[in-house]
Design an enzyme around this catalytic site. Structure first.
Site, mmCIF file in Angstrom:
data_model
loop_
_atom_site.group_PDB
_atom_site.id
_atom_site.type_symbol
_atom_site.label_atom_id
_atom_site.label_comp_id
_atom_site.label_asym_id
_atom_site.label_seq_id
_atom_site.Cartn_x
_atom_site.Cartn_y
_atom_site.Cartn_z
ATOM 1 N N ASN A 19 36.659 26.215 -9.839
ATOM 2 C CA ASN A 19 35.846 25.787 -8.698
ATOM 3 C C ASN A 19 36.656 24.740 -7.930
ATOM 4 O OD1 ASN A 19 33.972 24.804 -6.906
ATOM 5 N ND2 ASN A 19 32.714 23.762 -8.456
ATOM 6 N N TRP A 20 37.212 25.163 -6.814
ATOM 7 C CA TRP A 20 38.088 24.252 -6.060
ATOM 8 C C TRP A 20 37.297 23.206 -5.270
ATOM 9 C CZ3 TRP A 20 42.513 27.678 -3.521
ATOM 10 C CH2 TRP A 20 43.364 28.133 -4.551
ATOM 11 N N LYS A 21 35.997 23.369 -5.182
ATOM 12 C CA LYS A 21 35.154 22.465 -4.382
ATOM 13 C C LYS A 21 35.723 22.349 -2.963
ATOM 14 C CE LYS A 21 34.176 20.032 -8.619
ATOM 15 N NZ LYS A 21 33.413 18.973 -9.239
ATOM 16 N N HIS B 34 25.050 24.594 -8.486
ATOM 17 C CA HIS B 34 25.964 23.526 -8.911
ATOM 18 C C HIS B 34 25.278 22.172 -8.706
ATOM 19 C CE1 HIS B 34 29.442 20.897 -9.170
ATOM 20 N NE2 HIS B 34 30.062 21.892 -9.785
ATOM 21 N N GLU C 193 26.325 19.450 -7.644
ATOM 22 C CA GLU C 193 26.618 18.778 -6.370
ATOM 23 C C GLU C 193 25.717 19.329 -5.263
ATOM 24 O OE1 GLU C 193 30.870 19.384 -6.388
ATOM 25 O OE2 GLU C 193 31.009 18.053 -8.115
ATOM 26 N N GLU D 239 26.689 22.910 -17.344
ATOM 27 C CA GLU D 239 27.519 21.829 -16.806
ATOM 28 C C GLU D 239 26.745 20.507 -16.854
ATOM 29 O OE1 GLU D 239 30.909 23.482 -14.186
ATOM 30 O OE2 GLU D 239 29.298 22.726 -12.947
ATOM 31 N N GLY E 83 33.754 15.972 -13.315
ATOM 32 C CA GLY E 83 34.664 15.133 -12.539
ATOM 33 C C GLY E 83 34.813 13.726 -13.086
ATOM 34 N N SER F 102 34.922 18.577 -16.924
ATOM 35 C CA SER F 102 36.183 17.952 -17.354
ATOM 36 C C SER F 102 36.961 18.785 -18.388
ATOM 37 C CB SER F 102 35.934 16.535 -17.876
ATOM 38 O OG SER F 102 35.432 15.723 -16.824
ATOM 39 N N GLY G 226 36.714 22.448 -12.591
ATOM 40 C CA GLY G 226 36.938 21.858 -11.278
ATOM 41 C C GLY G 226 38.349 21.323 -11.151
ATOM 42 N N GLY G 227 38.522 20.035 -11.412
ATOM 43 C CA GLY G 227 39.795 19.339 -11.186
ATOM 44 C C GLY G 227 41.032 20.056 -11.717
HETATM 45 C C1 PEP Z 1 32.742 21.617 -11.665
HETATM 46 O O1 PEP Z 1 32.731 21.089 -10.574
HETATM 47 O O2 PEP Z 1 32.101 22.679 -11.831
HETATM 48 C C2 PEP Z 1 33.485 20.994 -12.746
HETATM 49 C C3 PEP Z 1 33.282 21.397 -13.964
HETATM 50 O O3 PEP Z 1 34.378 19.980 -12.404
HETATM 51 P P1 PEP Z 1 35.419 19.208 -13.362
HETATM 52 O O4 PEP Z 1 36.109 20.258 -14.207
HETATM 53 O O5 PEP Z 1 36.356 18.518 -12.446
HETATM 54 O O6 PEP Z 1 34.629 18.287 -14.228
#
Ligand code: PEP
Length: 252
Positions: A9-11, A94, A96, A166, A172, A211, A232-233
């Site tokens: 997930n590049w956001k 999600h 966010e 999640e 994040g 994470s 994500g990251g």
């Molecule tokens: C996400 O945004 O779905 C996510 C899991 O982010 P991160 O891996 O950066 O915690």
């Protein structure tokens, strides 16, 4: 056997030029891909990436979708638009979008039904906040999200959904849930799906997200009820994403 998925997930990261550079570098690597690999970039990157991924097993996902096919919905993107670009997955629910854009379970449920009727795979995110976990309410919260989001879903459709557990406190923050905690919640979700839809619990794919890093992926993927990761990251770094999709399969 459920096929694993590693989804990035590049956001709101990566311009179209940066996305093209990423995919060129990623495809040039010697990948030891274990299951499905899905990249969910911002909308504007979908077209250039779709050109790069013709005849490639790496799949494209979107980070959002609207429930209507067309019309006066300024700023929104529809299912036919995504399908025209070869998108196969869509992240919905999600945290966010729930928190910042105030998306309700009811709206997420409408998106889910829309995606299922359009043969796109929803990646439905569920997860509790730190406050809810500290109060011992994480199972109740995840169950209530699950029930509300699965409203009116037929039994023969439920295994087409991918669920991503999640926990919000792990997204994040660099503070991942332990693989045991991820397994416990993924197992709980599977059991609840089985109660609602007998015979479907073992078919539905359940991911963990929060994470996830190359250092933690093998332990996570060794868990019985964890079928993959939503990342994500670490999905923004070519080398890290390579290591994630090439996780080691533990046959014990
Ligand atoms: C996400 O945004 O779905 C996510 C899991 O982010 P991160 O891996 O950066 O915690």
């Amino acid at each position: 056997m459920r096929q694993s998925i590693i989804a990035g997930n590049w956001k709101m990261n990566m311009t179209p030029s940066e996305a093209e550079k990423f995919i060129d570098e990623f495809l040039a690597l010697d990948l030891d891909r274990k299951g499905e690999v899905v990249i969910c970039p911002p909308f504007v990157d979908l077209y250039p990436l779709s050109k790069k991924l013709v005849d490639n097993p790496i799949k494209l996902g979107a980070q959002n979708v609207h429930t209507e096919d067309a019309g006066a919905f300024t700023g929104e993107v529809s299912v036919p638009m995504l399908k025209d670009l070869g998108v196969q997955y869509v992240i919905i629910g999600h945290s966010e979008r729930r928190e910042i854009f105030k998306e309700s379970n009811d709206f997420i449920n409408k998106k889910l039904l829309k995606l299922l009727s359009s043969n796109l795979v929803p990646i439905l995110c569920l997860g509790e906040s730190l406050e809810e976990r500290q109060a011992g309410r994480e199972f109740d919260l995840v169950k209530s999200q699950l029930l509300a989001c699965l409203k009116d879903v037929d039994s023969d459709q439920v295994s087409n959904i991918v669920i991503a557990y999640e926990p919000i406190w792990a997204i994040g923050t660099g503070k991942s849930a332990s693989s045991d905690d991820a397994e416990t919640m993924c197992k709980f979700i599977r059991t609840e799906v089985e109660k609602l839809y007998p015979g479907q619990g073992q078919k539905i794919r359940i991911l963990y997200g929060g994470s996830v890093k190359p250092a933690t992926i093998n332990e996570l993927m060794a868990k019985e009820n964890v079928d993959g990761a939503l990342v994500g990251g670490a999905s923004l770094k070519v080398e890290d994403f390579k290591e994630l999709v090439s996780y080691e399969v533990n046959h014990d």
